[in-house]
Design a protein around this motif. Sequence first.
Motif, PDB file in Angstrom:
ATOM      1  N   SER A 334      -5.272   4.045 -19.333  1.00  0.00           N
ATOM      2  CA  SER A 334      -6.449   3.237 -19.022  1.00  0.00           C
ATOM      3  C   SER A 334      -6.022   1.855 -18.535  1.00  0.00           C
ATOM      4  CB  SER A 334      -7.392   3.163 -20.215  1.00  0.00           C
ATOM      5  OG  SER A 334      -6.965   2.181 -21.116  1.00  0.00           O
ATOM      6  N   SER A 335      -4.912   1.360 -19.055  1.00  0.00           N
ATOM      7  CA  SER A 335      -4.430   0.062 -18.576  1.00  0.00           C
ATOM      8  C   SER A 335      -4.006   0.143 -17.113  1.00  0.00           C
ATOM      9  CB  SER A 335      -3.285  -0.415 -19.475  1.00  0.00           C
ATOM     10  OG  SER A 335      -2.277  -1.030 -18.748  1.00  0.00           O
ATOM     11  N   VAL A 336      -3.360   1.257 -16.758  1.00  0.00           N
ATOM     12  CA  VAL A 336      -2.936   1.422 -15.374  1.00  0.00           C
ATOM     13  C   VAL A 336      -4.146   1.588 -14.457  1.00  0.00           C
ATOM     14  CG1 VAL A 336      -1.846   3.082 -13.817  1.00  0.00           C
ATOM     15  CG2 VAL A 336      -0.606   2.236 -15.796  1.00  0.00           C
ATOM     16  N   MET A 337      -5.161   2.310 -14.958  1.00  0.00           N
ATOM     17  CA  MET A 337      -6.353   2.503 -14.139  1.00  0.00           C
ATOM     18  C   MET A 337      -7.054   1.175 -13.893  1.00  0.00           C
ATOM     19  SD  MET A 337      -7.630   6.314 -15.077  1.00  0.00           S
ATOM     20  CE  MET A 337      -9.060   5.863 -15.903  1.00  0.00           C
ATOM     21  N   GLU A 338      -7.106   0.385 -14.958  1.00  0.00           N
ATOM     22  CA  GLU A 338      -7.727  -0.925 -14.839  1.00  0.00           C
ATOM     23  C   GLU A 338      -7.002  -1.776 -13.798  1.00  0.00           C
ATOM     24  OE1 GLU A 338      -7.802  -3.816 -18.308  1.00  0.00           O
ATOM     25  OE2 GLU A 338      -9.204  -2.245 -18.922  1.00  0.00           O
ATOM     26  N   ARG A 339      -5.711  -1.534 -13.676  1.00  0.00           N
ATOM     27  CA  ARG A 339      -4.913  -2.359 -12.777  1.00  0.00           C
ATOM     28  C   ARG A 339      -4.616  -1.653 -11.468  1.00  0.00           C
ATOM     29  NH1 ARG A 339      -0.130  -3.923 -16.685  1.00  0.00           N
ATOM     30  NH2 ARG A 339       0.671  -4.982 -14.853  1.00  0.00           N
ATOM     31  N   GLY A 341      -6.020  -1.697  -8.664  1.00  0.00           N
ATOM     32  CA  GLY A 341      -6.106  -2.586  -7.510  1.00  0.00           C
ATOM     33  C   GLY A 341      -4.822  -3.362  -7.330  1.00  0.00           C
ATOM     34  N   GLU A 342      -4.365  -3.894  -8.434  1.00  0.00           N
ATOM     35  CA  GLU A 342      -3.144  -4.685  -8.420  1.00  0.00           C
ATOM     36  C   GLU A 342      -1.936  -3.831  -8.020  1.00  0.00           C
ATOM     37  OE1 GLU A 342      -2.720  -6.384 -12.297  1.00  0.00           O
ATOM     38  OE2 GLU A 342      -0.536  -6.275 -12.124  1.00  0.00           O
ATOM     39  N   ILE A 343      -1.899  -2.610  -8.581  1.00  0.00           N
ATOM     40  CA  ILE A 343      -0.769  -1.733  -8.279  1.00  0.00           C
ATOM     41  C   ILE A 343      -0.828  -1.286  -6.816  1.00  0.00           C
ATOM     42  CG2 ILE A 343       0.229   0.530  -8.806  1.00  0.00           C
ATOM     43  CD1 ILE A 343      -0.732  -0.043 -11.745  1.00  0.00           C
ATOM     44  N   GLY A 344      -2.035  -0.978  -6.347  1.00  0.00           N
ATOM     45  CA  GLY A 344      -2.201  -0.610  -4.942  1.00  0.00           C
ATOM     46  C   GLY A 344      -1.755  -1.741  -4.033  1.00  0.00           C
ATOM     47  N   LEU A 345      -2.099  -2.958  -4.423  1.00  0.00           N
ATOM     48  CA  LEU A 345      -1.694  -4.106  -3.615  1.00  0.00           C
ATOM     49  C   LEU A 345      -0.174  -4.237  -3.578  1.00  0.00           C
ATOM     50  CD1 LEU A 345      -2.721  -6.852  -2.230  1.00  0.00           C
ATOM     51  CD2 LEU A 345      -1.456  -7.743  -4.187  1.00  0.00           C
ATOM     52  N   MET A 346       0.451  -4.070  -4.746  1.00  0.00           N
ATOM     53  CA  MET A 346       1.911  -4.160  -4.781  1.00  0.00           C
ATOM     54  C   MET A 346       2.527  -3.122  -3.861  1.00  0.00           C
ATOM     55  SD  MET A 346       2.593  -4.834  -8.784  1.00  0.00           S
ATOM     56  CE  MET A 346       2.119  -6.387  -9.540  1.00  0.00           C
ATOM     57  N   LYS A 347       1.973  -1.919  -3.892  1.00  0.00           N
ATOM     58  CA  LYS A 347       2.474  -0.887  -2.985  1.00  0.00           C
ATOM     59  C   LYS A 347       2.249  -1.318  -1.538  1.00  0.00           C
ATOM     60  CE  LYS A 347       2.331   3.369  -5.655  1.00  0.00           C
ATOM     61  NZ  LYS A 347       1.980   4.790  -5.573  1.00  0.00           N
ATOM     62  N   LEU A 414       8.050   6.916 -23.969  1.00  0.00           N
ATOM     63  CA  LEU A 414       8.295   7.488 -22.641  1.00  0.00           C
ATOM     64  C   LEU A 414       7.341   8.642 -22.365  1.00  0.00           C
ATOM     65  CD1 LEU A 414      12.092   7.828 -21.804  1.00  0.00           C
ATOM     66  CD2 LEU A 414      10.269   6.828 -20.431  1.00  0.00           C
ATOM     67  N   VAL A 415       7.254   9.545 -23.362  1.00  0.00           N
ATOM     68  CA  VAL A 415       6.378  10.704 -23.188  1.00  0.00           C
ATOM     69  C   VAL A 415       4.937  10.234 -23.015  1.00  0.00           C
ATOM     70  CG1 VAL A 415       5.425  12.719 -24.372  1.00  0.00           C
ATOM     71  CG2 VAL A 415       7.874  12.312 -24.400  1.00  0.00           C
ATOM     72  N   GLY A 416       4.547   9.251 -23.847  1.00  0.00           N
ATOM     73  CA  GLY A 416       3.186   8.734 -23.776  1.00  0.00           C
ATOM     74  C   GLY A 416       2.884   8.063 -22.450  1.00  0.00           C
ATOM     75  N   SER A 417       3.901   7.502 -21.806  1.00  0.00           N
ATOM     76  CA  SER A 417       3.679   6.796 -20.548  1.00  0.00           C
ATOM     77  C   SER A 417       3.660   7.739 -19.352  1.00  0.00           C
ATOM     78  CB  SER A 417       4.793   5.765 -20.324  1.00  0.00           C
ATOM     79  OG  SER A 417       4.929   4.951 -21.437  1.00  0.00           O
ATOM     80  N   PHE A 418       4.060   8.983 -19.619  1.00  0.00           N
ATOM     81  CA  PHE A 418       4.226   9.916 -18.519  1.00  0.00           C
ATOM     82  C   PHE A 418       2.966  10.113 -17.665  1.00  0.00           C
ATOM     83  CE2 PHE A 418       4.782  14.170 -16.712  1.00  0.00           C
ATOM     84  CZ  PHE A 418       5.934  13.934 -15.994  1.00  0.00           C
ATOM     85  N   PRO A 419       1.814  10.338 -18.300  1.00  0.00           N
ATOM     86  CA  PRO A 419       0.601  10.530 -17.472  1.00  0.00           C
ATOM     87  C   PRO A 419       0.295   9.301 -16.618  1.00  0.00           C
ATOM     88  CG  PRO A 419       0.171  11.119 -19.768  1.00  0.00           C
ATOM     89  CD  PRO A 419       1.517  10.494 -19.732  1.00  0.00           C
ATOM     90  N   ALA A 420       0.515   8.126 -17.182  1.00  0.00           N
ATOM     91  CA  ALA A 420       0.242   6.903 -16.427  1.00  0.00           C
ATOM     92  C   ALA A 420       1.192   6.790 -15.236  1.00  0.00           C
ATOM     93  CB  ALA A 420       0.382   5.687 -17.333  1.00  0.00           C
ATOM     94  N   ILE A 421       2.432   7.203 -15.444  1.00  0.00           N
ATOM     95  CA  ILE A 421       3.408   7.140 -14.356  1.00  0.00           C
ATOM     96  C   ILE A 421       2.997   8.087 -13.227  1.00  0.00           C
ATOM     97  CG2 ILE A 421       5.799   7.692 -13.721  1.00  0.00           C
ATOM     98  CD1 ILE A 421       6.607   6.666 -16.483  1.00  0.00           C
ATOM     99  N   ARG A 422       2.555   9.268 -13.620  1.00  0.00           N
ATOM    100  CA  ARG A 422       2.097  10.217 -12.604  1.00  0.00           C
ATOM    101  C   ARG A 422       0.931   9.647 -11.796  1.00  0.00           C
ATOM    102  NH1 ARG A 422       1.465  16.239 -13.047  1.00  0.00           N
ATOM    103  NH2 ARG A 422      -0.722  15.689 -13.093  1.00  0.00           N
ATOM    104  N   MET A 424       0.286   6.536 -11.311  1.00  0.00           N
ATOM    105  CA  MET A 424       0.774   5.461 -10.449  1.00  0.00           C
ATOM    106  C   MET A 424       1.428   6.011  -9.194  1.00  0.00           C
ATOM    107  SD  MET A 424       2.416   2.451 -12.663  1.00  0.00           S
ATOM    108  CE  MET A 424       3.242   3.472 -13.836  1.00  0.00           C
ATOM    109  N   LEU A 425       2.165   7.118  -9.387  1.00  0.00           N
ATOM    110  CA  LEU A 425       2.847   7.692  -8.228  1.00  0.00           C
ATOM    111  C   LEU A 425       1.829   8.215  -7.223  1.00  0.00           C
ATOM    112  CD1 LEU A 425       5.824   9.623  -9.862  1.00  0.00           C
ATOM    113  CD2 LEU A 425       5.852   7.431  -8.678  1.00  0.00           C
ATOM    114  N   ARG A 426       0.742   8.745  -7.741  1.00  0.00           N
ATOM    115  CA  ARG A 426      -0.265   9.336  -6.870  1.00  0.00           C
ATOM    116  C   ARG A 426      -1.128   8.288  -6.185  1.00  0.00           C
ATOM    117  NH1 ARG A 426      -2.952  13.467 -10.013  1.00  0.00           N
ATOM    118  NH2 ARG A 426      -1.471  15.127 -10.495  1.00  0.00           N
ATOM    119  N   LEU A 427      -1.163   7.108  -6.757  1.00  0.00           N
ATOM    120  CA  LEU A 427      -2.070   6.073  -6.283  1.00  0.00           C
ATOM    121  C   LEU A 427      -1.719   5.674  -4.851  1.00  0.00           C
ATOM    122  CD1 LEU A 427      -3.841   4.012  -8.412  1.00  0.00           C
ATOM    123  CD2 LEU A 427      -2.463   2.479  -7.060  1.00  0.00           C
ATOM    124  N   ARG A 428      -2.715   5.755  -3.947  1.00  0.00           N
ATOM    125  CA  ARG A 428      -2.439   5.389  -2.569  1.00  0.00           C
ATOM    126  C   ARG A 428      -3.112   4.054  -2.287  1.00  0.00           C
ATOM    127  NH1 ARG A 428      -3.706  10.218   0.508  1.00  0.00           N
ATOM    128  NH2 ARG A 428      -3.463   8.825   2.296  1.00  0.00           N
TER     129      ARG A 428
END
Lengths: 436, 224
Positions: A334-339, A341-347, A414-422, A424-428
Amino acid sequence: MFFFRMIKGAYIRQWKKMLIIAVTIALGASIATAMLNVMLDVGDKINQELKAYGANITVVSKSASVLNNLYEIEDDGSVEVDEMIKENDVGKLKTIFWAFNITDFAPTVETSVTVGGEKHKVVGTWFNHTLKLVTGETVITGVTNLRSWWEIKSGRWIDEQASENLDVAMIGKSFAEKQNLKVGDKIDVSGRVVDGETKTVSLKVVGIFEAGDESDDGIYAPLEKVQYLSGTENYVQKIEVSALTTPDNELALKAAKDVNSLSIAEYELWYCTAYVSSICYQIQEAIPYTVASAFRQIAESEGDILDKTQLLMTLITIMSMIGAALGISNLVTSSVMERSGEIGLMKAVGAKNSQIIILILTEIFITAIIGAVGGYFMGFGFAQIIGHTVFGSSIEMNGMVAFIVAVIILAVTLVGSFPAIRLMLRLRPSEVLHGR
Amino acid sequence: MSLLEIRNVSKIYGELKALDNINLKVEDGEWLAIMGPSGSGKSTMMNIIGCMDKPSMGEVLLDGKDISKESEKNLTSIRRDKIGLIFQQFHLVSYMSAVENVMLSQYYHSMPDEKEALEALERVGLKERAKHLPSQLSGGEQQRVCVARALINHPEIILADEPTGNLDEANENIVIDIFRQLHKEGTTLIVVTHDPEVGEVAERMIRLEHGRIISDVKNENFRG
Ligand SMILES: Nc1ncnc2c1ncn2[C@@H]1O[C@H](COP(=O)(O)OP(=O)(O)OP(=O)(O)O)[C@@H](O)[C@H]1O
Ligand SMILES: [Mg+2]
């Protein structure tokens, strides 16, 4: 460094979420810490707990011990008194340096008898026998305490304190079933033939027990009855002793191998510590023609309970770790989802996936470390609470636990962060930046 | 050779042709405005030029190199090196100051350099506000931070999707002035806009409708 400026900023912005992640990790870490510490310490704790449940030392005469374990009851039920311990010597146990640590003991005579035409085993022993010591003290001791785990299916224990007639017996559950016996029935027991006369007693069943071992197939009767049946009055075959002992360490192991290898200082220290080996040694000093040795079978049943307890604690630990991983995965996602926009911008401005993952993981790991350290100390507290409420003593902290907990928390995070990492990778970037 | 050449590009979403066989050449240093009604495919085209999306068909040549089939990873590095992006909603990182937002672009490009970032802010007239957070800046100021961030790495092309959509006229003029300056320096500008005033200051204007280019005109009154 700019990297840390970014991380600091993220913390300032998302401190609430980070706090919740840290608390989740702290809870998981505290449970893991408490369980692992208890688990590693519980061997000793349960040992101490279980002392009361069974003999852990057996004493036999030297000549019997030479015949070693071949020495069993011979088929005709004959037992040689020169391979036995004088009944009068039994009380000497209570004169050794660690006498106070000997909580209970019971001499036994085991013989083969005939009941209804079939051969059976009968054990004679003390139940709650009053023994006058040379010091003038009296103690009450016997199998009622030594076998406190026996389940009385019907009837009761033999009570030597009540002025009851000693023509009584307790029988094992399977024996009772096979012979179709119940409390109040009489059994006629024939023992050894002496001078052409078969020694016979008639015993009233007062209790049926379940021990969970081969005793369930046998008969327990007062010592003097079995001595009579086997013609070994005033002698006992074996003494079972329950003692509170200090867990073995290197010194104890060295002494157990060869007492003579100890230096004087080591010998003193060993002799004055309640190791099972020093207690055995002292028993042999008190009754010189005997051999005292640690009794395996009980150690195994202790080990069994230990295994089960540890399994239970392992399960609790695993479940709490799964819980922590799920919690972390929710929060981080949920933290990654909230961010996004920010992550998309960084990309969009050229951040590689790996750079973004490192950024997010760094944040989470900093949080995890804070949580884990807090949780470790909380776990220390929990372990003490468990120690005091369950075992009545404090739990020693094991340095290894810190390391294991660190590894577990790392893996769980690490395991808990895995879904968030996925995610992030998918985020366009095009999808978040143009607000579709 | 044109800086950018789009050949027979279509972008298809299911039944919908967001872009329908587009052909377009953009020369180095050109200032192009893209206009057209909502849903005509302007953003779709910008995303493809900006290496944030791939066409369903056709080729996109940037510096003579076809980028239409590059991997996402390569597109990221091409975007980083050649393209500056300006957004209608600014997309500043809320917990970073103005100068840090500019430095973010440097950080992922090469290396953050605060002095250079401050110079970029000075160009857009925001030197005094460098330490302010986006929430402490007006919309126009935020858009100027966004412009500074887009130009900090000296991109070959600046892509702006509705850069003045959220601005009042005064701020719109400031942004247009910055575009003029960038054009003078030889930066290629591609600006999507609804606003005729913003379209008319460009050197050339194309019009999209239903994913097709329906007009492509040079601005006679262009004053550089
Ligand atoms: N990811 C997508 N999935 C499905 N349809 C899409 C997607 N992206 C765009 N479209 C459709 O493609 C068409 C063109 O969209 P685009 O965003 O390019 O329009 P636009 O010209 O930028 O409009 P506006 O002026 O409103 O921004 C629209 O009909 C839109 O709904
Ligand atoms: Mg658009």
